[in-house]
Design a protein around this motif. Structure first.
Motif, PDB file in Angstrom:
ATOM      1  N   LEU A  46       0.833  -1.211   0.000  1.00 35.44           N
ATOM      2  CA  LEU A  46       0.000   0.000   0.000  1.00 35.44           C
ATOM      3  C   LEU A  46       0.864   1.255   0.000  1.00 35.44           C
ATOM      4  CD1 LEU A  46      -2.896  -0.799   2.485  1.00 35.44           C
ATOM      5  CD2 LEU A  46      -3.068  -0.354   0.042  1.00 35.44           C
ATOM      6  N   HIS A  47       1.901   1.213   0.804  1.00 41.25           N
ATOM      7  CA  HIS A  47       2.791   2.351   0.905  1.00 41.25           C
ATOM      8  C   HIS A  47       3.465   2.633  -0.442  1.00 41.25           C
ATOM      9  CE1 HIS A  47       5.375   5.222   2.929  1.00 41.25           C
ATOM     10  NE2 HIS A  47       6.397   4.691   2.299  1.00 41.25           N
ATOM     11  N   GLU A  48       3.885   1.558  -1.089  1.00 41.81           N
ATOM     12  CA  GLU A  48       4.519   1.708  -2.406  1.00 41.81           C
ATOM     13  C   GLU A  48       3.555   2.286  -3.430  1.00 41.81           C
ATOM     14  OE1 GLU A  48       7.802  -1.841  -2.581  1.00 41.81           O
ATOM     15  OE2 GLU A  48       6.335  -1.722  -4.207  1.00 41.81           O
ATOM     16  N   ALA A  49       2.304   1.763  -3.405  1.00 42.20           N
ATOM     17  CA  ALA A  49       1.285   2.256  -4.341  1.00 42.20           C
ATOM     18  C   ALA A  49       1.010   3.728  -4.069  1.00 42.20           C
ATOM     19  CB  ALA A  49       0.005   1.442  -4.200  1.00 42.20           C
ATOM     20  N   HIS A  50       0.919   4.079  -2.799  1.00 46.05           N
ATOM     21  CA  HIS A  50       0.662   5.463  -2.406  1.00 46.05           C
ATOM     22  C   HIS A  50       1.786   6.374  -2.892  1.00 46.05           C
ATOM     23  CE1 HIS A  50       0.820   8.855   0.519  1.00 46.05           C
ATOM     24  NE2 HIS A  50      -0.413   8.936   0.129  1.00 46.05           N
ATOM     25  N   GLU A  51       3.009   5.912  -2.703  1.00 40.97           N
ATOM     26  CA  GLU A  51       4.159   6.705  -3.137  1.00 40.97           C
ATOM     27  C   GLU A  51       4.164   6.914  -4.651  1.00 40.97           C
ATOM     28  OE1 GLU A  51       6.902   8.438  -1.659  1.00 40.97           O
ATOM     29  OE2 GLU A  51       5.221   8.346  -0.271  1.00 40.97           O
ATOM     30  N   ARG A  52       3.796   5.831  -5.363  1.00 38.09           N
ATOM     31  CA  ARG A  52       3.785   5.912  -6.819  1.00 38.09           C
ATOM     32  C   ARG A  52       2.735   6.929  -7.275  1.00 38.09           C
ATOM     33  NH1 ARG A  52       3.918   0.594  -7.542  1.00 38.09           N
ATOM     34  NH2 ARG A  52       1.676   0.436  -7.775  1.00 38.09           N
ATOM     35  N   ILE A  53       1.546   6.864  -6.651  1.00 35.02           N
ATOM     36  CA  ILE A  53       0.467   7.784  -7.029  1.00 35.02           C
ATOM     37  C   ILE A  53       0.857   9.225  -6.687  1.00 35.02           C
ATOM     38  CG2 ILE A  53      -1.914   8.459  -6.494  1.00 35.02           C
ATOM     39  CD1 ILE A  53      -2.429   5.395  -6.029  1.00 35.02           C
ATOM     40  N   ARG A  54       1.472   9.389  -5.522  1.00 30.19           N
ATOM     41  CA  ARG A  54       1.859  10.732  -5.088  1.00 30.19           C
ATOM     42  C   ARG A  54       2.909  11.332  -6.046  1.00 30.19           C
ATOM     43  NH1 ARG A  54       5.371  13.236  -2.022  1.00 30.19           N
ATOM     44  NH2 ARG A  54       6.525  11.322  -1.719  1.00 30.19           N
TER      45      ARG A  54
END
Lengths: 390, 113
Positions: A134-142
């Motif tokens: 989730l953290h990785e996905a969030h970082e990618r989106i950000r």
């Protein structure tokens, strides 16, 4: 799974280790608390089986030391006690022990207790993995959104710009990375300036897709072609009609409000069309501020809507300030909107200050009004000034 | 999110149970009213008495409903707050929607029509 077995009794330690190995785990032996603590820090072990009574550092102290380490993983501690050590068990629970085994115990008991601890460790591992994904996905989106925000800002004529005797300055604040607001100003031909500001309904990515599409469509050439009539006279209402046809979709309620103006540099004559955009404010050097415009249909909301031009003459020293509805709708902690009156008073107060600073000062006043609460809607402040004659 | 009170002849009184019709609530509001329209209630009175704020998404949802009922149906709005009415005026939507002072008059108008 890696398991640390801490016991000063070599025989019992060995026994536990052998059972662990038979169950398919890997056992690391420690003969006292200090040794167990060192092993725990050197490895990734998450299960500790320890005797309460050990020399140097007993099981209780060991537990306290482990909990004080604040490791980034949870260590499950199973403590071995004698049957008469009930009082000690209470202290041990306080210190952070998870489970107990009473001596003497058999292999079956050991298997059940370790099985329970292993399930928790496995569950924790899965949770950690999910959090990481989730953290990785969030970082990618950000990162993506930040890149999009930068790309959008690059489209805008931010900063201060002069065209002849006229000056433009703007403030632009998206509510979430990207904005449904867009604005532009350009030289349309000799002695003529065109400018617009739009606000797409809603906010966020969907609104930004429309505002950016608009920004790419409405170049100075496009503006010059469509905001004039057949005889070359300013006709921003025509631009609004053309855009209404282009942006209207029967199955989508996204629309945009627009203010578009064509300004004759020599005379200060401004012909404008207000397509649902909040009424701009005309500020005079005598500190009077009045709203201009009469309202009008937004773009893309109503098929075949009619648009009209209005005109005024901008005198030297006068300003026009356009604010998207994010300004008047900004709310304070009690939910009171900033409103037109306060905005008008604020712009009147700014009369003696530089136009270049006005948008940023309006944005700052609104930020103060919100008192740290985030923007609910995108904000744009665009100020246009006809410089005073020397 | 809405309270509905159905009358004969496809007439339905809709009360949005929300103080703010905004980006956060507009889609759910619209979907619920669309369900009523799909059940044949295309003469609607929407009572805005409880709604103190409508933003651009809220206005979009209301216009979407108006398009949905088309020429067969009708939407009458009543009791908009001053600030809400101001938004309808600036966007000229006051010319597209029909307004009546209260729900009783609105229902009478639909019954007569």
């Amino acid at each position: 799974m890696l398991i640390i077995v801490a016991d000063d009794d070599a025989l019992q330690r060995r026994y536990v280790s052998v059972v662990m190995t038979k169950l398919g785990h890997q056992a690391l032996e420690a003969s006292d608390g200090a040794e167990a603590l060192a092993l725990l820090m050197q490895t990734e072990a998450q299960i500790l089986v320890c005797d309460l009574d050990m020399p140097l550092m007993n099981g209780l102290r060991l537990t306290q030391e482990i909990r004080a380490l604040n490791l980034d993983r949870y260590v499950h501690i199973i403590m071995i006690t004698g049957s008469e050590q009930n009082e000690d068990r209470k202290h041990a629970l306080d210190a952070g022990v998870d489970d107990f085994m009473t001596k003497p115990f058999d292999a079956a008991t050991l298997r059940v207790r370790i099985g329970a601890a292993a399930r928790l460790v496995e569950h924790e591992r899965q949770m950690k993995e999910k959090t990481r994904i989730l953290h990785e996905a969030h970082e990618r989106i950000r990162t993506d959104l930040e890149a999009a925000a930068t790309a959008q800002r690059r489209m805008l004529p931010l900063g201060v710009r002069s065209i002849g005797d006229y000056g433009f300055a703007a403030a632009f604040q998206p509510s979430t990375f990207v904005s449904g607001d867009m604005f532009g100003h350009f030289t349309l031909g000799p002695g003529r300036i065109g400018f617009y500001a739009i606000d797409v309904s809603g906010h966020g990515i969907k609104a930004a897709l429309t505002s950016v599409a608009f920004g790419h469509l409405v170049t100075s050439e496009y503006f010059a072609t469509h905001a004039t009539d057949e005889d070359g006279r300013p006709d921003p209402a025509r631009l609004a009609r053309v855009l209404n046809g282009r942006f209207h979709k029967p199955d989508d309620e996204t629309y945009l409000t627009m203010f578009a103006g064509v300004l004759e540099e020599a005379s200060g004559d401004l012909v404008f069309c207000q397509a649902g955009y909040p009424m701009p404010m005309l500020a005079r050097p005598d500190r009077t501020v009045r709203l201009i415009g009469e309202g009008g249909f937004p773009i893309g909301l109503w098929e075949g809507a009619e648009y009209h031009n209005l005109s005024l003459r901008l005198q030297p020293g006068e300003r026009i300030v356009l604010c998207s509805d994010g300004a008047t709708e900004a709310e304070d902690a009690s939910g009171t909107a900033f409103g037109e009156e306060r905005l008008s008073a604020l712009i009147a107060q700014e009369t003696d200050r530089r136009t270049e600073d006005l948008p940023a000062r309006v944005a700052a006043a609104l930020a103060e009004w919100r008192d740290g609460r985030p923007l609910e809607d995108d904000l744009t402040v665009l100020a246009l000034e006809r410089r005073p004659t020397a | 999110m809405i309270t509905t009170d159905t009358h004969g002849q496809g007439i339905c009184l809709v009360t949005p149970n929300m103080p703010r019709l905004t980006a956060a609530t507009a889609t759910a509001f619209k979907d619920e009213v669309v369900q009523m329209i799909d059940q044949g209630y295309d003469k609607l009175v929407i009572d805005l008495a409880e709604v103190s704020f409508v933003d651009s998404s809220g206005l979009g949802a209301l216009v979407g409903l108006l398009k949905r009922v088309g020429t067969r149906g009708e939407i009458i709005l009543c009791q908009p707050a001053d600030s809400v009415m101001q938004m309808f005026r600036i966007t000229r939507m006051d010319r597209v929607f029909r307004f009546l002072p209260d729900r009783a008059q609105a229902l009478d108008a639909l019954n007569a029509g």
